[in-house]
Each structure stands twice: as structure tokens, then as C-alpha cells.
Design an enzyme around this catalytic site. Structure first.
Site, PDB file in Angstrom:
ATOM      1  N   ASN A  30      20.436 -29.293 -41.181  1.00 46.88           N
ATOM      2  CA  ASN A  30      21.399 -28.383 -40.547  1.00 46.88           C
ATOM      3  C   ASN A  30      22.762 -28.744 -41.111  1.00 46.88           C
ATOM      4  O   ASN A  30      23.354 -29.755 -40.731  1.00 46.88           O
ATOM      5  CB  ASN A  30      21.355 -28.595 -39.019  1.00 46.88           C
TER       6      ASN A  30
ATOM      7  N   LYS B  30      25.548 -27.284 -40.797  1.00 46.22           N
ATOM      8  CA  LYS B  30      26.692 -26.929 -39.932  1.00 46.22           C
ATOM      9  C   LYS B  30      27.781 -26.245 -40.789  1.00 46.22           C
ATOM     10  O   LYS B  30      27.437 -25.535 -41.727  1.00 46.22           O
ATOM     11  CB  LYS B  30      27.202 -28.163 -39.188  1.00 46.22           C
TER      12      LYS B  30
ATOM     13  N   HIS C 156      21.348 -24.579 -30.520  1.00 41.97           N
ATOM     14  CA  HIS C 156      21.875 -25.909 -30.852  1.00 41.97           C
ATOM     15  C   HIS C 156      22.925 -26.302 -29.806  1.00 41.97           C
ATOM     16  O   HIS C 156      23.647 -25.448 -29.299  1.00 41.97           O
ATOM     17  CB  HIS C 156      22.490 -25.876 -32.249  1.00 41.97           C
TER      18      HIS C 156
ATOM     19  N   GLU D  36      25.736 -27.518 -30.029  1.00 43.55           N
ATOM     20  CA  GLU D  36      27.105 -27.075 -30.325  1.00 43.55           C
ATOM     21  C   GLU D  36      27.293 -25.605 -29.972  1.00 43.55           C
ATOM     22  O   GLU D  36      28.369 -25.186 -29.558  1.00 43.55           O
ATOM     23  CB  GLU D  36      27.434 -27.362 -31.803  1.00 43.55           C
TER      24      GLU D  36
ATOM     25  N   GLU E 137      16.972 -32.631 -29.222  1.00 43.30           N
ATOM     26  CA  GLU E 137      18.167 -33.297 -29.730  1.00 43.30           C
ATOM     27  C   GLU E 137      19.014 -33.770 -28.556  1.00 43.30           C
ATOM     28  O   GLU E 137      19.782 -32.992 -27.986  1.00 43.30           O
ATOM     29  CB  GLU E 137      18.998 -32.323 -30.572  1.00 43.30           C
TER      30      GLU E 137
ATOM     31  N   GLY F 182      25.479 -36.722 -34.232  1.00 42.58           N
ATOM     32  CA  GLY F 182      26.703 -37.028 -34.962  1.00 42.58           C
ATOM     33  C   GLY F 182      27.401 -38.300 -34.492  1.00 42.58           C
ATOM     34  O   GLY F 182      28.535 -38.568 -34.867  1.00 42.58           O
TER      35      GLY F 182
ATOM     36  N   SER G 253      21.289 -38.151 -35.315  1.00 39.48           N
ATOM     37  CA  SER G 253      21.503 -39.325 -36.172  1.00 39.48           C
ATOM     38  C   SER G 253      20.236 -39.802 -36.877  1.00 39.48           C
ATOM     39  O   SER G 253      20.018 -41.005 -37.043  1.00 39.48           O
ATOM     40  CB  SER G 253      22.153 -40.470 -35.375  1.00 39.48           C
TER      41      SER G 253
END
Ligand code: PGA
Length: 248
Positions: A9, A11, A93, A95, A165, A171, A210
């Protein structure tokens, strides 16, 4: 056994020069025999698809509209993604959920739409640190799973992929331990078997947060971890190649 995947991904990263370099390095590798997918920014999907004549990758999107066309300024249609020969779409996701306030209902309608166009949705689910510390992990994760799949019928086990996730691991460099991840993955597997008795055992469940070359092998050893959804480490060709090789 469910299939293994490595899904990058990207991003809002990788410009044209960087992605050309990335694909150049991949071309030198023998990466046959696995399921290796990349989701670049929308504007790079077409050029990445053109490069897949030299590398065995599938290209997808990081999001899409829940509508096919119309007055939705700034949105991207799943029908147009299909038209470009995009293979999959990451949906829900964390985000998208936290920064863009996407609800379970909206995500569910996107899953429906993406399946209508025979694209593979990767449905992302995961708890925040506060939710984990309040012992709400399973309620949150299984709630997002059930809502995301509400009313969804599947043709086959390959029609959809689920990605667990934990938000606190994305991250941050803090990976869930293989045991922590497997505990949640086994509950997800159980719920998938309830929802889809014929298919639930074979649907792939990826771990994200991660993931890197140094931890992928231990994660993959767990029976219900069928690969990784990878952000940071998927931007570096050598790391991505190492992750892919770990699944072959
Ligand atoms: P990360 O991101 O690998 O950089 O933690 C994972 C993701 O957001 O899918």
C-alpha cells in the site's frame, strides 16, 4: 489452505521517477510463484499496469467511490478502475476511517460495488490502542468485519481478502507480535466460517502494521496469517522483494 499475498500500500507516496526505479529493480528478480500486489496512487495506476508485462504484479487502488458515475467531484469510479484492468481495491483502511470519516455503512456499500465489477476488495479492519487497552479488540474488529460484509454474497474464496491492521501498529514501527496477531486472526477466521460456511476456511486474512523483512517469517508461521498488507517497507524495492520471497 488460504492463499498467501504480499500487498504493498503505497499511500500518497512514490512519484513517477521513484516508481520507475522500483519496477526497474523488480525486473531483475525472479519473482514467479506468488501473489504480489501493489496499490499506487490513482494517477499512477495505468503506468504501473503497463509495467506488469515485465514483472508478475497485480495493480490495485487504495480506495474508490461507491458510485459508478455522476456528480461526485474528486471521486474515482470502480467502473473506471475495472476499465483500466485494475485488479483490486483496498477498502476501509484505518486512514480512510479516521481522517476521512468513512463509516462502516459506506465501506459496506463500496465492498458491494467493487464486487459487482469483479474487482477484489481488501477489507481492512483493526482496533485503536485505546480500544485494545479497554479490552474491546474483538468487539471492534469483528463488528467492523460483520458490518463490512453485511449482505455480501461471495462467489469464491478468492472474491475477497480481509486485512487485520491494528491502528497502533500502522507506521509506528510497533508490530503486533505473531501471537497477538494470530489471536485476532483466529477470531476473524471463526467469524468468516460462520458467515460463509463453505468458503470461510479458505479466505485469505492478511496482517498489516509495520510488516518488514525481519518479521514477516514469524508472522507467516501462524496458521491464520496469510500474508501482509505493507505500507512503509513496500516503498523500497529490496524490502518488497524480500517480503515477496518469504511467501514463496
Ligand atoms: P505500515 O502500513 O506497514 O507502514 O505500518 C501498513 C498499512 O497502513 O497498510
Amino acid at each position: 489452505m488460504a492463499k498467501s499475498y504480499i500487498v504493498g500500500n503505497w499511500k500518497m507516496n512514490q512519484n513517477r521517477h521513484e516508481l520507475n526505479e522500483f519496477f526497474g529493480e523488480l525486473e531483475k528478480e525472479a519473482l514467479e510463484g506468488g501473489n504480489f500486489w501493489i496499490a499506487p496512487q490513482f494517477i499512477h495506476i495505468q503506468s504501473c499496469i503497463e509495467k506488469t508485462n515485465k514483472v508478475p504484479l497485480k495493480i490495485g487502488a487504495q480506495n474508490c467511490s461507491n458510485n459508478d458515475s455522476g456528480a461526485f467531484t474528486g471521486e474515482v469510479s470502480p467502473k473506471s478502475l475495472k476499465d483500466l484492468e485494475t485488479s483490486f481495491v483496498i477498502l476501509g483502511h484505518s486512514e480512510r476511517r479516521s481522517i476521512f470519516a468513512e463509516s462502516d455503512e459506506l465501506i459496506n456499500s463500496k465492498v458491494q460495488k467493487v464486487l459487482e465489477h469483479k474487482l477484489t476488495p481488501i477489507l481492512c479492519i483493526g482496533e485503536t490502542l485505546e480500544q485494545r487497552e479497554a479490552n474491546q479488540t474483538m468487539d471492534v474488529v469483528l463488528g467492523q468485519l460483520s458490518s463490512g460484509l453485511k449482505g455480501i454474497e461471495l462467489d469464491s474464496e478468492d472474491s475477497i481478502i480481509v486485512a487485520y491492521e491494528p491502528v497502533w501498529a500502522i507506521g509506528t514501527g510497533k508490530t503486533a507480535s505473531p501471537e497477538q496477531a494470530e489471536e485476532v486472526h483466529s477470531h476473524i477466521r471463526q467469524k468468516l466460517k460462520e458467515l460463509y460456511p463453505e468458503l470461510g476456511e479458505q479466505i485469505s486474512i492478511l496482517y498489516g502494521g509495520s510488516v518488514k523483512p525481519s518479521n514477516i517469517k514469524d508472522l507467516l508461521e501462524k496458521p491464520n496469517i496469510n500474508g501482509g498488507l505493507v505500507g512503509g517497507a513496500s516503498l523500497k524495492a529490496q524490502d518488497f522483494i524480500a517480503l515477496c520471497k518469504a511467501t514463496i
